[in-house]
Design a protein around this motif. Structure first.
Motif, mmCIF file in Angstrom:
data_model
loop_
_atom_site.group_PDB
_atom_site.id
_atom_site.type_symbol
_atom_site.label_atom_id
_atom_site.label_comp_id
_atom_site.label_asym_id
_atom_site.label_seq_id
_atom_site.Cartn_x
_atom_site.Cartn_y
_atom_site.Cartn_z
ATOM 1 N N SER A 210 -46.136 -33.618 91.134
ATOM 2 C CA SER A 210 -47.529 -33.727 90.675
ATOM 3 C C SER A 210 -48.499 -33.347 91.788
ATOM 4 N N LEU A 222 -51.894 -37.598 88.035
ATOM 5 C CA LEU A 222 -51.588 -38.820 88.768
ATOM 6 C C LEU A 222 -50.541 -38.558 89.855
ATOM 7 N N THR A 230 -45.051 -39.850 86.704
ATOM 8 C CA THR A 230 -45.348 -38.910 85.623
ATOM 9 C C THR A 230 -44.338 -39.058 84.501
ATOM 10 N N ASP A 250 -46.005 -29.654 84.655
ATOM 11 C CA ASP A 250 -45.481 -30.786 85.426
ATOM 12 C C ASP A 250 -44.888 -31.753 84.410
HETATM 13 MG MG MG Z 1 -45.338 -36.827 88.990
#
Ligand code: MG
Ligand code: GTP
Length: 370
Positions: A210, A222, A230, A250
């Motif tokens: 991330s 985040l 995540t 992501d």
């Molecule tokens: Mg992450």
């Protein structure tokens, strides 16, 4: 909540048991417990050639753990593996506390963290499937489950009613997830028609996916020093060095002994990886088990049918290596990279180092594929 964690020794018969010493895996379990909001008060390992069918660990070990109850004051015992429903039941009887396994712990974390509708649907499905064989008319330990709204059918016991309700719920969740999958597949086809290549970030949990997403796309995702920060996939448009655009996604990180229920439940999300023209495999190169983590990710990719996908290895967090290398500079840590990682691109997602080179490498790999 106080937890004691129990792992089984390396002669565990699991294919990954050799590479992941029990102590290392147990440290990871402690991090998971911490993420779930528990405090670890003790850990223990037993070396066994095979697990005890009734209690997973041997009788003596059960007694030893039970005898530490007063001293440690634990309220839950977590096992670093999957327990069968009857093992779990027997252990709860013998220890007189709540007993969780690795799967239940990860499920709990996922339940706490899933934000999007589909993320929640997927976790709920996994929870219900986990609980079904474990139902026994007493308290069920994933309390978020919407208990017994039960209009009991004729001649049904409460337990049968509960089982039926859970089976109904599972069917309904599967139908809803199927709809989500169809929608996502439609979006993927639309995007594929636009001819914009998709680059997907994959990697072990906490590797820095991330952070890299943020650095490359400016997306406000985040970032946390926590396992499984995540869960819900995010896609952003980025520009490649040649000027072409690409989509960067992501998604959820991988972990060793990822519960099969979760892999299955997260299929809708992980299917996003199917459209990836390229996988950017992010490794925390400073982690003591970086190599094992990278191998776990590669194995998970094979399981997901993505073995053939071109990939670029991003060796993340090299800023930490430079700090350790005490001023020897880039050459210092470059030569310190282990042999298995030599083909990778050193980057620091946090400092923004090596991002240009990473994207150039990605474009080269894409071009080679075409
Ligand atoms: Mg992450
Ligand atoms: N020093 C350093 N820390 C980093 C770097 N990249 C990420 N981190 C830290 O590593 C931790 C995990 O970062 P994330 O980006 O959340 O990792 P992730 O792979 O998305 O993790 P999950 O979503 O939990 O699977 C955070 O504390 C980041 O600040 C880096 O290049 N250098």
């Amino acid at each position: 909540m106080k937890h004691a964690a129990i792992g089984r020794g390396p002669r565990s018969g699991r294919p990954d048991g050799r590479r992941w010493p029990a102590e290392v895996s147990l440290e990871e379990l402690a991090l998971l417990a911490d993420t779930a909001g528990a405090r670890v008060v003790g850990q223990t390992v037993q070396r066994l050639d095979s697990q005890h069918p009734a209690t997973y660990i041997g009788k003596g070990k059960v007694e030893e753990v039970a005898s530490q109850r007063l001293e440690l004051g634990y309220t839950t015992v977590i096992f670093d593996d999957e327990l069968t429903p009857s093992q779990q039941r027997n252990l709860e009887k013998a220890l007189d506390v709540k007993v969780l396994d690795r799967t239940a712990l990860i499920l709990d974390i996922f339940a706490q963290h899933a934000r999007t509708r589909e993320g929640r649907l997927q976790v709920e499905l996994a929870q219900h499937e986990y609980i079904l064989p474990r139902l026994r008319g007493q308290w069920s330990h994933l309390e978020r489950l919407e208990g017994r709204i039960g209009t009991r059918g004729p001649g049904e016991t409460q337990l049968e009613t509960d089982r039926r309700l859970i089976r109904d719920k599972i069917s309904s969740l599967k139908r809803q997830i199927e709809q989500v999958r169809k929608q996502r597949a439609l979006h993927r086809r639309q995007r594929a028609r636009q001819g914009v290549p998709v680059l997907s970030l994959v990697g072990y949990t906490n590797a820095g996916k991330s952070t890299l997403m943020r650095a490359l796309s400016g997306a406000d995702v985040l970032v946390e020093d926590r396992l499984f920060a995540t869960l819900d996939p995010v896609t952003r448009r980025i520009r490649l060095p040649s000027g072409a655009t690409a989509l960067l996604t992501d998604t959820v990180g991988f972990i060793q002994k990822l519960p099969t229920q979760l892999v299955a439940a997260f299929r809708a999300t992980l299917e996003e990886l199917e459209e990836a023209a390229l996988l950017l495999h992010v490794v925390d190169i400073t982690h003591p088990n970086a190599e094992e983590q990278a191998r776990t990710v590669e194995e998970t990719l094979v399981e997901l049918g993505l073995a053939d996908r071109p990939r670029v290895l991003a060796l993340n967090k090299v800023d930490l290596l430079e700090e350790e290398g005490s001023g020897k500079g880039e050459e210092g840590w470059r030569t310190a990279l282990p042999a298995w990682a030599r083909g990778g691109v050193p980057v620091s997602a946090a400092k923004g180092w090596g991002l240009g080179e990473l994207l150039r490498e990605a474009e080269r790999a894409l071009a080679a594929e075409r």
